[in-house]
Design a protein around this motif. Structure first.
Motif, PDB file in Angstrom:
ATOM      1  N   THR A  21       0.723  -1.095  -0.113  1.00  0.00           N
ATOM      2  CA  THR A  21      -0.184  -0.024  -0.093  1.00  0.00           C
ATOM      3  C   THR A  21       0.945   1.376   0.039  1.00  0.00           C
ATOM      4  O   THR A  21       2.063   1.199  -0.090  1.00  0.00           O
ATOM      5  CB  THR A  21      -0.871  -0.004   1.049  1.00  0.00           C
ATOM      6  N   GLY A  22       0.245   2.324   0.027  1.00  0.00           N
ATOM      7  CA  GLY A  22       0.851   3.504   0.195  1.00  0.00           C
ATOM      8  C   GLY A  22       0.866   4.375  -1.403  1.00  0.00           C
ATOM      9  O   GLY A  22       0.749   5.468  -1.358  1.00  0.00           O
ATOM     10  N   SER A  23       0.935   3.739  -2.310  1.00  0.00           N
ATOM     11  CA  SER A  23       1.101   4.043  -3.570  1.00  0.00           C
ATOM     12  C   SER A  23       0.690   2.955  -4.432  1.00  0.00           C
ATOM     13  O   SER A  23       0.782   1.871  -3.988  1.00  0.00           O
ATOM     14  CB  SER A  23       2.358   4.843  -3.982  1.00  0.00           C
ATOM     15  N   PRO A  24       0.178   3.147  -5.664  1.00  0.00           N
ATOM     16  CA  PRO A  24      -0.134   1.909  -6.625  1.00  0.00           C
ATOM     17  C   PRO A  24       1.240   1.193  -6.755  1.00  0.00           C
ATOM     18  O   PRO A  24       2.196   1.642  -7.166  1.00  0.00           O
ATOM     19  CB  PRO A  24      -0.371   2.972  -7.916  1.00  0.00           C
ATOM     20  N   LEU A  25       1.055  -0.070  -6.956  1.00  0.00           N
ATOM     21  CA  LEU A  25       2.122  -1.249  -7.144  1.00  0.00           C
ATOM     22  C   LEU A  25       1.662  -1.342  -8.771  1.00  0.00           C
ATOM     23  O   LEU A  25       0.642  -1.826  -9.119  1.00  0.00           O
ATOM     24  CB  LEU A  25       1.956  -2.303  -6.410  1.00  0.00           C
ATOM     25  N   SER A  26       3.040  -1.044  -9.362  1.00  0.00           N
ATOM     26  CA  SER A  26       2.591  -1.456 -10.942  1.00  0.00           C
ATOM     27  C   SER A  26       2.811  -2.986 -11.481  1.00  0.00           C
ATOM     28  O   SER A  26       2.955  -3.878 -10.381  1.00  0.00           O
ATOM     29  CB  SER A  26       4.027  -0.664 -11.437  1.00  0.00           C
ATOM     30  N   GLU A  27       2.361  -2.819 -12.629  1.00  0.00           N
ATOM     31  CA  GLU A  27       2.513  -4.632 -13.161  1.00  0.00           C
ATOM     32  C   GLU A  27       3.765  -5.243 -12.971  1.00  0.00           C
ATOM     33  O   GLU A  27       3.813  -6.387 -12.488  1.00  0.00           O
ATOM     34  CB  GLU A  27       1.801  -4.540 -14.742  1.00  0.00           C
ATOM     35  N   GLN A  28       4.898  -4.249 -13.286  1.00  0.00           N
ATOM     36  CA  GLN A  28       6.110  -4.654 -13.175  1.00  0.00           C
ATOM     37  C   GLN A  28       6.588  -5.049 -11.702  1.00  0.00           C
ATOM     38  O   GLN A  28       7.022  -6.084 -11.322  1.00  0.00           O
ATOM     39  CB  GLN A  28       7.192  -3.695 -13.512  1.00  0.00           C
ATOM     40  N   GLY A  29       5.953  -4.593 -10.639  1.00  0.00           N
ATOM     41  CA  GLY A  29       5.970  -4.603  -9.289  1.00  0.00           C
ATOM     42  C   GLY A  29       5.434  -6.014  -8.808  1.00  0.00           C
ATOM     43  O   GLY A  29       5.668  -6.520  -7.949  1.00  0.00           O
ATOM     44  N   PHE A  30       4.141  -6.389  -9.306  1.00  0.00           N
ATOM     45  CA  PHE A  30       3.327  -7.380  -9.000  1.00  0.00           C
ATOM     46  C   PHE A  30       4.281  -8.608  -9.778  1.00  0.00           C
ATOM     47  O   PHE A  30       4.411  -9.668  -8.949  1.00  0.00           O
ATOM     48  CB  PHE A  30       2.208  -7.421  -9.800  1.00  0.00           C
ATOM     49  N   ARG A  31       4.826  -8.415 -10.744  1.00  0.00           N
ATOM     50  CA  ARG A  31       5.636  -9.805 -11.449  1.00  0.00           C
ATOM     51  C   ARG A  31       6.906  -9.704 -10.622  1.00  0.00           C
ATOM     52  O   ARG A  31       7.318 -10.994 -10.488  1.00  0.00           O
ATOM     53  CB  ARG A  31       5.773  -9.469 -12.973  1.00  0.00           C
ATOM     54  N   TYR A  32       7.516  -8.770 -10.308  1.00  0.00           N
ATOM     55  CA  TYR A  32       8.740  -8.996  -9.404  1.00  0.00           C
ATOM     56  C   TYR A  32       8.481  -9.731  -8.227  1.00  0.00           C
ATOM     57  O   TYR A  32       9.177 -10.498  -7.845  1.00  0.00           O
ATOM     58  CB  TYR A  32       9.196  -7.411  -9.175  1.00  0.00           C
TER      59      TYR A  32
END
Length: 638
Positions: free
Chosen positions: A380-391
């Motif tokens: 949380t805190g800010s949007p997690l990107s698609e790349q962040g999810f995949r990471y």
């Protein structure tokens, strides 16, 4: 449709508390069917949450009394309960709290020891004259003493507020000056990134400059002996534990005052109620996170962020809380995964910024750690990107429910978040939370799907704040949330509700870019920059040009990278190919530091004010106010 990264097995789904709730109150075949019931039959739903989540207290005969406007609705108007009593209701013989300090010190307390410590401090506060409705504050690290102080205060019906000890003097005055606490708990010093910071002079000035001259009570911490006020040992001298007593509170009595980041003026002092906080958190912890008495929750937070209050409420589930105070990368980048392994953490929570930093540092805990116990990772805190999810799924763990959650200080909870019975899609928050009638509006109040619009709540819910401090007619409260749509809560987030019922975030609507009259969320640009390995961090703001604006992009680069024409072209190409020509920044500059608020959000409003030569309303909300100097000078050159 976005890529599915995780889907729980049927066995895993059937073992969740949410699945049991779906069966006992329906049965409901899908999460979406349950959500629809929860917002259309609110009285039945919230009564079921009170019952099935084991709330301690008397619910009363009425669940929801509706007024002429959403803010006039009242939930459980005849209920009586106490927040601290619910958090201490479990008779577990095991461990309640485990705390890790940055210097490696580890301390744990059992449930019985926690109740004894709360009892002693409760008696001391009562002897000091603290009664129902008084304000008690903490300038505290994320440690066991802070939990004890909060529980002792709220057991008496006092109202708790907290800040982190790294807050500057003016930041503390801006907050506590509005609420007038009778007692402030703090520490002589704290550690961060390997250094010890003494708080003595700051605390002396704080007490001297607050009009009501509160009593300062100090814990020994980080090896620093208290000097600026009364030692907690002296306050509690000769007091022995006795059976705890709990002040009976109404559902809407004040419990916490939380502070907005204050980037556009003095921070709002947001009053949250006893019952709404407890009920909302019980729902989120048990149903959305599936936290049980056998689990261990570790959320990396400070006491200046709402997630501290959120995690502490999980004691009501009987779970063990794992606390950490210090830098998440000291003495090494694996510090938080180390704690997850050592304490057999089941639920690990952090910020999207931390995940991004781990990704940039190529941290791969899956290759160095076990993490077998971790079932859920919260972001949380800010949007997690698609790349962040995949990471996360590539570098941390594949068999884990990655729950991006979003709501905020305004409601001390989540509008959207996790579902342990639903799949996880890359870059998407899983579901609208139960009981939260969240829609996406266009400017004409049309509800839309698969289009970007404003996140709104069209019906009330228990954790709507009571109001603001010093706003008896709730005029500022109404302006903050209802000015846009009148009778509908507007959160100020640009979002898109997908056909699957998930949600994507595109940034704050008050920092929306508007080149040529096209509304663009800043998160749309930040997502594309994750494909540019030379860029470590960035801030995008609108630069005023007459009646129009262009996009200014400030970037922080890797040490071996140079912002030359080739890299500028690469950045613009990546943004253009994956968004639109309107998203392409007209100006790209290399910056020494990105301004962040103390709650970990990019201070886009302050940067926009700086580059456009406007007055910056409140710099005390920033971690490093000096980070704005570059942008102020940049405005002169542009």
């Amino acid at each position: 449709m976005s890529e599915i990264l995780f889907e729980p097995s049927e066995t895993r789904v059937n073992e969740t508390q949410l699945s049991a709730f779906m069966q006992s109150n329906g049965p409901f075949e899908t999460y979406d069917a349950l959500w629809q019931w929860s917002v259309s039959e609110r009285s039945d739903f919230w009564a079921a949450v009170w019952r099935d989540c084991g709330i301690v207290g008397q619910a009363g005969s009425t669940v929801l009394h509706q007024g002429a406007h959403m803010i006039e609705d009242s939930f459980f108007p005849k209920a009586r309960l106490n927040y601290a009593e619910n958090l201490l209701a479990h008779s577990n013989a095991g461990t309640a709290l485990i705390a890790h300090a940055e210097d490696g010190h580890r301390h744990e307390v059992s449930w019985s020891a926690l109740r004894d410590q709360v009892s002693i401090l409760q008696q001391a506060l009562r002897n000091a004259g603290i009664t129902k409705g008084d304000h008690v504050a903490g300038v505290m690290p994320n440690c066991i003493d802070t939990v004890v102080a909060m529980l002792a205060a709220t057991s008496l019906g006092a109202v708790w507020s907290s800040c982190s000890p790294d807050f500057r003097l003016q930041t503390l005055l801006d907050r506590f000056g509005q609420i007038g606490p009778k007692i402030i708990f703090s520490v002589g010093g704290y550690r961060y990134n390997g250094k010890t910071h003494d708080c003595t002079e700051k605390l002396k000035s704080l007490v001297a400059e607050l009009p009501n001259r509160p009593q300062l009570v100090l814990f020994t911490y980080a090896g620093v002996t208290p000097e600026a006020g009364l030692s907690v040992d002296t306050l509690c001298e000769n007091i022995q534990p006795t059976p705890l007593s709990f002040e009976s509170m109404a559902f809407a009595d004040p419990l916490f005052v939380l502070f907005s980041s204050g980037t556009t003026g003095l921070p709002k002092c947001i009053i949250h109620g006893v019952g709404g906080t407890l009920l909302q958190h019980a729902k989120e912890h048990r149903l959305h996170c599936d936290i049980t008495a056998n689990d261990r929750l570790f959320f990396y937070t400070t006491c200046g962020w709402m997630m501290w209050n959120w995690q502490v409420s999980a004691l009501a589930t009987g779970a063990t809380l794992v606390l950490f105070d210090g830098s998440p990368f000291f003495p090494s980048s694996s510090r938080l995964p180390d704690i997850c392994d050592a304490e057999k953490v089941t639920h690990f929570g952090t910020s999207a910024k931390y995940i991004q930093s781990c990704q940039q540092g190529d941290l791969r805990p899956c290759e160095t750690h076990d993490l077998a116990s971790v079932r859920t990772i919260l972001s949380t805190g800010s949007p997690l990107s698609e790349q962040g999810f995949r990471y996360v799924y590539d570098a941390w763990k594949q068999d884990v429910c990655l729950s991006s959650i979003a709501g905020g200080t305004d409601i001390l909870g989540c509008f959207v978040g996790g579902s342990p019975v639903s799949p996880v899609y890359a870059g998407q928050v899983q579901k609208r939370m139960l009981g939260m009638d969240v829609q996406v509006y266009q400017d004409d109040r049309t509800s839309i799907v698969d289009q970007i619009g404003e996140l709104v709540a069209i019906k009330s819910h228990p954790s709507m704040p009571i109001g603001f401090v010093d706003d008896p007619l709730r005029k500022r409260f109404m302006r903050a949330y209802f000015e846009r749509f009148g009778d509908v809560w507007c959160q100020g987030d640009l979002v898109k509700l997908t056909a699957e019922g998930d949600m994507c975030f595109f940034g704050r609507s008050d920092t929306t870019l508007n080149p040529g009259g096209v509304r663009i969320g800043t998160a749309e640009i930040y997502r594309q920059l994750e494909r540019v390995p030379e860029v470590l961090d960035a801030v995008a703001v609108g630069l005023k040009i007459g009646n129009d604006e262009s996009i200014l992009l400030g970037v922080i680069l890797r040490e071996d990278a140079e912002l030359n024409d080739a890299l500028r072209a690469k950045i613009r190409s990546e943004i253009r190919q994956n968004t639109s020509p309107r998203h392409v920044p007209a100006t790209i500059v290399d910056v020494p530091e990105i301004p962040y608020t103390r709650s970990g959000k990019i201070a886009e409003i302050a940067v926009k004010q700086a580059v456009n030569g406007l007055n910056i309303a409140n710099t005390s909300a920033l971690r490093h106010v000096e980070s704005l100097n570059f942008f102020k000078r940049l405005e002169v050159r542009t």
